[in-house]
Design a protein around this motif. Structure first.
Motif, mmCIF file in Angstrom:
data_model
loop_
_atom_site.group_PDB
_atom_site.id
_atom_site.type_symbol
_atom_site.label_atom_id
_atom_site.label_comp_id
_atom_site.label_asym_id
_atom_site.label_seq_id
_atom_site.Cartn_x
_atom_site.Cartn_y
_atom_site.Cartn_z
ATOM 1 N N THR A 1 14.674 48.065 32.870
ATOM 2 C CA THR A 1 15.596 48.640 31.906
ATOM 3 C C THR A 1 14.771 49.172 30.742
ATOM 4 O O THR A 1 13.544 49.051 30.739
ATOM 5 C CB THR A 1 16.616 47.587 31.419
ATOM 6 O OG1 THR A 1 17.598 48.215 30.605
ATOM 7 C CG2 THR A 1 15.943 46.467 30.641
ATOM 8 N N THR A 2 15.411 49.771 29.771
ATOM 9 C CA THR A 2 14.705 50.257 28.588
ATOM 10 C C THR A 2 15.188 49.490 27.369
ATOM 11 O O THR A 2 16.391 49.463 27.079
ATOM 12 C CB THR A 2 14.940 51.762 28.379
ATOM 13 O OG1 THR A 2 14.452 52.481 29.521
ATOM 14 C CG2 THR A 2 14.215 52.255 27.139
ATOM 15 N N LEU A 3 14.258 48.841 26.688
ATOM 16 C CA LEU A 3 14.575 48.052 25.498
ATOM 17 C C LEU A 3 13.637 48.473 24.374
ATOM 18 O O LEU A 3 12.423 48.534 24.569
ATOM 19 C CB LEU A 3 14.424 46.561 25.779
ATOM 20 C CG LEU A 3 15.319 45.981 26.885
ATOM 21 C CD1 LEU A 3 14.940 44.536 27.181
ATOM 22 C CD2 LEU A 3 16.781 46.086 26.494
ATOM 23 N N ASN A 4 14.204 48.785 23.226
ATOM 24 C CA ASN A 4 13.414 49.252 22.086
ATOM 25 C C ASN A 4 12.532 50.438 22.467
ATOM 26 O O ASN A 4 11.418 50.604 21.975
ATOM 27 C CB ASN A 4 12.548 48.120 21.527
ATOM 28 C CG ASN A 4 13.375 46.966 20.987
ATOM 29 O OD1 ASN A 4 14.427 47.176 20.392
ATOM 30 N ND2 ASN A 4 12.906 45.741 21.206
ATOM 31 N N GLY A 5 13.042 51.256 23.379
ATOM 32 C CA GLY A 5 12.337 52.455 23.786
ATOM 33 C C GLY A 5 11.252 52.254 24.807
ATOM 34 O O GLY A 5 10.504 53.194 25.115
ATOM 35 N N ASN A 6 11.140 51.051 25.368
ATOM 36 C CA ASN A 6 10.066 50.752 26.308
ATOM 37 C C ASN A 6 10.612 50.077 27.562
ATOM 38 O O ASN A 6 11.623 49.366 27.506
ATOM 39 C CB ASN A 6 9.040 49.825 25.646
ATOM 40 C CG ASN A 6 8.332 50.495 24.490
ATOM 41 O OD1 ASN A 6 7.478 51.345 24.683
ATOM 42 N ND2 ASN A 6 8.706 50.112 23.268
ATOM 43 N N PRO A 7 9.940 50.285 28.705
ATOM 44 C CA PRO A 7 10.404 49.638 29.932
ATOM 45 C C PRO A 7 10.248 48.126 29.856
ATOM 46 O O PRO A 7 9.271 47.614 29.295
ATOM 47 C CB PRO A 7 9.502 50.239 31.015
ATOM 48 C CG PRO A 7 8.283 50.706 30.286
ATOM 49 C CD PRO A 7 8.755 51.129 28.929
ATOM 50 N N ALA A 8 11.201 47.417 30.407
ATOM 51 C CA ALA A 8 11.176 45.955 30.422
ATOM 52 C C ALA A 8 11.868 45.475 31.686
ATOM 53 O O ALA A 8 12.671 46.203 32.295
ATOM 54 C CB ALA A 8 11.865 45.389 29.179
ATOM 55 N N VAL A 9 11.553 44.260 32.090
ATOM 56 C CA VAL A 9 12.201 43.677 33.264
ATOM 57 C C VAL A 9 13.650 43.389 32.923
ATOM 58 O O VAL A 9 13.948 42.704 31.935
ATOM 59 C CB VAL A 9 11.483 42.391 33.700
ATOM 60 C CG1 VAL A 9 12.174 41.782 34.913
ATOM 61 C CG2 VAL A 9 10.010 42.678 33.998
ATOM 62 N N ALA A 10 14.545 43.922 33.714
ATOM 63 C CA ALA A 10 15.971 43.728 33.462
ATOM 64 C C ALA A 10 16.356 42.271 33.693
ATOM 65 O O ALA A 10 15.955 41.648 34.680
ATOM 66 C CB ALA A 10 16.794 44.640 34.366
#
Length: 474
Positions: A31-40
């Motif tokens: 997913t995208t968190l704070n503009g960066n990819p992250a594990v959902a």
């Protein structure tokens, strides 16, 4: 389990390669968190030292998936939360008693996607070089014909001729350090990457062997795989093997030779073929310190600022590990700040490295800023690649700050071979004070407040000058 390799650098370089199997490692849902990819659906929660995880009550709707750490550093837990609520749960956990911080489990793309392959001729004509007598590597007495390093640089098209294949070694003056008796002996460098070809003809003799592979703080015979959580840190793409060769390829008359040709390489696989999570990478960074490695090369970076990175690198430098990071390759795309290298100004034992071309100017792709401690050769670098990629000639040219960082890691290994008790701060001071700012034409040293802000930091790394400094001052 040995992972198959699916990374073919270019058809021009690896024409001899056969079709390779698809990689087994797959990225999780992102997913995208704070503009960066992250594990959902995942966050990281760091608990203070002394907190027993068995006594921690998870927040409703979440559960702990795994954790690692120790009584002194604390425990970093990977916590599953509802997808779409990662930031809300991180905020809630951060207010719990005993919690130092909580944040998303950001995803770091494989740096292989940013490095550039370079197709260069390997025809040559002999030219005598003044070399230390033990060195027999054929590339020391050969230079390419024509103009193999012609490339677009900051100042336009610059032609280079009669440049040795291993021009980076000569530019750092590493052979002068070898002649003084220091070749990296007694020093282990962790390559935190996507693995290393442990059986490569130019690396096998310098692969670290763990005297206690069952040590829970430092497991594995030749390193560890934190991407798949097993003891086989073999390469899955080629990036890590190329980095390892620049650091410590053996001077054995084959292929290439590294900056520190008698240092040992510990393969720390913390990136899968498609990338890796912060959880994997933090485990790898801590492993380097817990195993007692003097140097850890990190030719990767993330757009996400992470407390976990700051935390673990601070821990590691306090234990004596120097962490070398590539500055990033996004200068032409806006010069995006990368992490953890962005912490270089505030963590003395974190060395940020920019890339230069054979004309000593900043390579056009190399990021710039006050996080660039020194610069090093990073354009058109010949080094090792996994044997399976090209069995008859397992070497290739790549370029990127990924290729510059291991030049500096090798130089740091040379310094530790001369002075094993150096602190990370002493290493940094030596690199800064002796870096060559004349070759780069800098207006100041460092160059952070000049019009070329942070192109080279303190200048081009100089192994011989740094050696002289540590011998005279420490």
């Amino acid at each position: 389990m040995r992972k198959p390799i699916a990374f073919v650098i270019t058809a021009a370089i690896l024409a001899a390669c056969n079709t390779q199997p698809a990689p087994q490692t797959q990225a999780p849902e992102l997913t995208t968190l704070n503009g960066n990819p992250a594990v959902a659906g995942e966050i990281l929660v760091k608990y203070q030292g002394g907190v027993s995880l068995s006594s921690v009550q998870p927040l409703r709707g979440s559960r702990q998936v795994s954790a690692f750490g120790d009584a002194d550093w604390g425990q970093l837990a990977r916590v599953q939360v509802p997808k779409g609520q990662e930031l809300a749960f991180a905020e809630a956990y951060s207010h719990q008693a005993g919690v130092e911080y909580a944040e998303p489990n950001y995803w770091v793309e494989n740096p292989r996607e940013e490095v550039q392959a370079v197709s260069l001729p390997k025809t040559s004509a002999p030219r005598l070089q003044a070399l230390p007598s033990p060195i027999t590597d054929k590339y020391f007495v050969e230079v390419p014909t024509g103009d193999p390093f012609a490339t677009a640089s900051v100042g336009g098209n610059v032609n280079y001729s009669n440049v040795p294949y291993l021009w980076g070694i000569y530019r750092t003056r590493a052979p002068a350090v070898w002649a003084a008796g220091y070749t990296g002996q007694g020093v282990t460098v962790a390559v935190i990457d996507e693995g290393v070809d442990l059986n490569h003809e130019d690396l096998a003799a310098n692969i670290w062997t763990n005297p206690n592979p069952n040590n829970p703080s430092c497991p594995g015979l030749h390193g560890y795989d934190f991407a798949d959580d097993d003891a086989d840190p073999s390469d899955t793409g080629g990036h890590g093997t190329h980095v390892a060769g620049t650091i410590a390829a053996a001077a054995n008359g084959k292929g290439v030779v590294g900056q520190a040709p008698e240092a040992k390489i510990a393969a720390v696989r913390a990136l899968g073929y498609l990338g890796g999570s912060n959880y994997m990478l933090v485990r790898g960074l801590k492993y380097a310190a817990d195993c007692g490695f003097k140097v850890a090369n990190n030719s990767w970076g993330s757009g996400a600022k992470s407390k976990a990175f700051y935390d673990v690198i601070s821990y590691g430098t306090q234990k004596g590990t120097v962490y070398v990071f590539s500055a990033g390759n996004s200068f032409r795309e806006g010069n995006r700040l990368s992490w953890p290298v962005g912490y270089s100004p505030v963590i003395p034992g974190l060395i940020g490295v920019g890339a230069t071309s054979a004309n000593n100017l900043r390579a056009g792709f190399s990021d710039a800023g006050d996080y660039v401690t020194v610069a090093a050769p990073g354009q058109g670098i010949l080094s090792t690649i996994p044997t399976v990629q090209n069995p008859s000639d397992p070497y290739a040219y790549l370029q990127g700050t990924s290729m510059a960082a291991p030049q500096v890691s090798g130089v740091v290994a040379l310094l530790f071979s001369a002075k094993p008790n150096l602190t990370p701060l002493q290493v940094r001071v030596a690199l800064e004070r002796t870096a060559n700012a004349s070759l780069t034409g800098q207006l100041a040293k460092p160059d952070y407040r000049t019009q070329n802000a942070g192109w080279y930091g303190y200048g081009l790394v100089d192994a011989k000058a740094a050696l002289d400094y540590v011998l005279a001052n420490y």
